[in-house]
Motif scaffolding. Sequence first.
Motif, PDB file in Angstrom:
ATOM      1  N   PRO A 121      12.448  37.304  36.576  1.00  0.00           N
ATOM      2  CA  PRO A 121      11.507  36.348  37.171  1.00  0.00           C
ATOM      3  C   PRO A 121      11.905  34.916  36.836  1.00  0.00           C
ATOM      4  N   TYR A 148       6.763  30.123  41.577  1.00  0.00           N
ATOM      5  CA  TYR A 148       7.473  31.089  40.741  1.00  0.00           C
ATOM      6  C   TYR A 148       7.831  32.329  41.566  1.00  0.00           C
ATOM      7  N   LYS A 151       7.143  38.123  40.167  1.00  0.00           N
ATOM      8  CA  LYS A 151       5.873  38.762  39.842  1.00  0.00           C
ATOM      9  C   LYS A 151       4.812  38.162  40.735  1.00  0.00           C
ATOM     10  N   LEU A 154       0.706  34.780  37.486  1.00  0.00           N
ATOM     11  CA  LEU A 154       1.240  33.848  36.498  1.00  0.00           C
ATOM     12  C   LEU A 154       0.288  33.794  35.310  1.00  0.00           C
ATOM     13  N   THR A 170      -4.911  34.518  33.357  1.00  0.00           N
ATOM     14  CA  THR A 170      -4.016  34.971  34.421  1.00  0.00           C
ATOM     15  C   THR A 170      -4.444  34.371  35.745  1.00  0.00           C
ATOM     16  N   VAL A 196       5.951  34.025  33.215  1.00  0.00           N
ATOM     17  CA  VAL A 196       6.002  35.074  34.218  1.00  0.00           C
ATOM     18  C   VAL A 196       6.965  36.148  33.711  1.00  0.00           C
TER      19      VAL A 196
END
Length: 283
Positions: A121, A148, A151, A154, A170, A196
Amino acid sequence: MIFDISVNASETEVPDLKIICHKIESEGIVSAYEDYIFEIENNSEYSIIQPQWSYLLPLKGGGKAEIATSDDVTFTIPVVKDRSKYSITADYIIEGTITLNCMVNGMEKSATYELHLDLKPKIISYSEIVKTANETKTTYSIDFTVRYTGKDYLRVGVREDYSPFLEIETVEEPYVAHVHRNGINTFDYAWVILSVENEYGKDEVIITLEKWDGNTGMDNNLMEESSCGLADAFSVKVYSKTGKYIMWAKDKNELKRLTPDVYILQLCDGKDVCYKTIKYMCL
């Protein structure tokens, strides 16, 4: 693992014909979770005709799978799906190959581009952090946008100076997350930890928030020009000053219907990717 990068990843065996991608740096290591557009750089005086693109990935049991083909002048490769099918290196890399065959001045020409698709990631970027002080200016909140990959959520932590506690929450907004945290002490340093993680690895970014000494203005304080850049946005995500989501305004005229107050806006481009966070005062 060390890759041989003595030859730039954009170079090919044909001096006047190259495969390029402006989104990729010279070493050719890219995220497996994004798509990429490739183009032909033609340094000859002749036109390219009959381009034939091919994108191959190595299979776990041997051989290669053709993932995409095209006969257009540009070539888009998709994100890697069903990663269990492919051969993965010890560094969690899938090594792909793009091939271009075409005709130039009546002659067959070819070029290749080697890709190193990283499964780990990555936190790509974060926008300018907008700070909003409370009425007594003893604490403040922060708002910003994080891009990002790897995933679909974050993790965000905040730790203040002289405090042993790390408060983690989260943000379940895949790939582009709006971060809002409040109650940060204005008189101490604080650190925001972005994290992440997936089965292949972890990426982390630590942001330092300077303390506010009470004599100077709050960083990123609301100014009359708070709508700067708003005219260039294709659409706008609207949040309250406490970080509560309100609406996604596809037409910026919808902002006129807001109740007079201070809001946090995420400015989005034509692909609905948020690229900047600003404060906005509706009068």
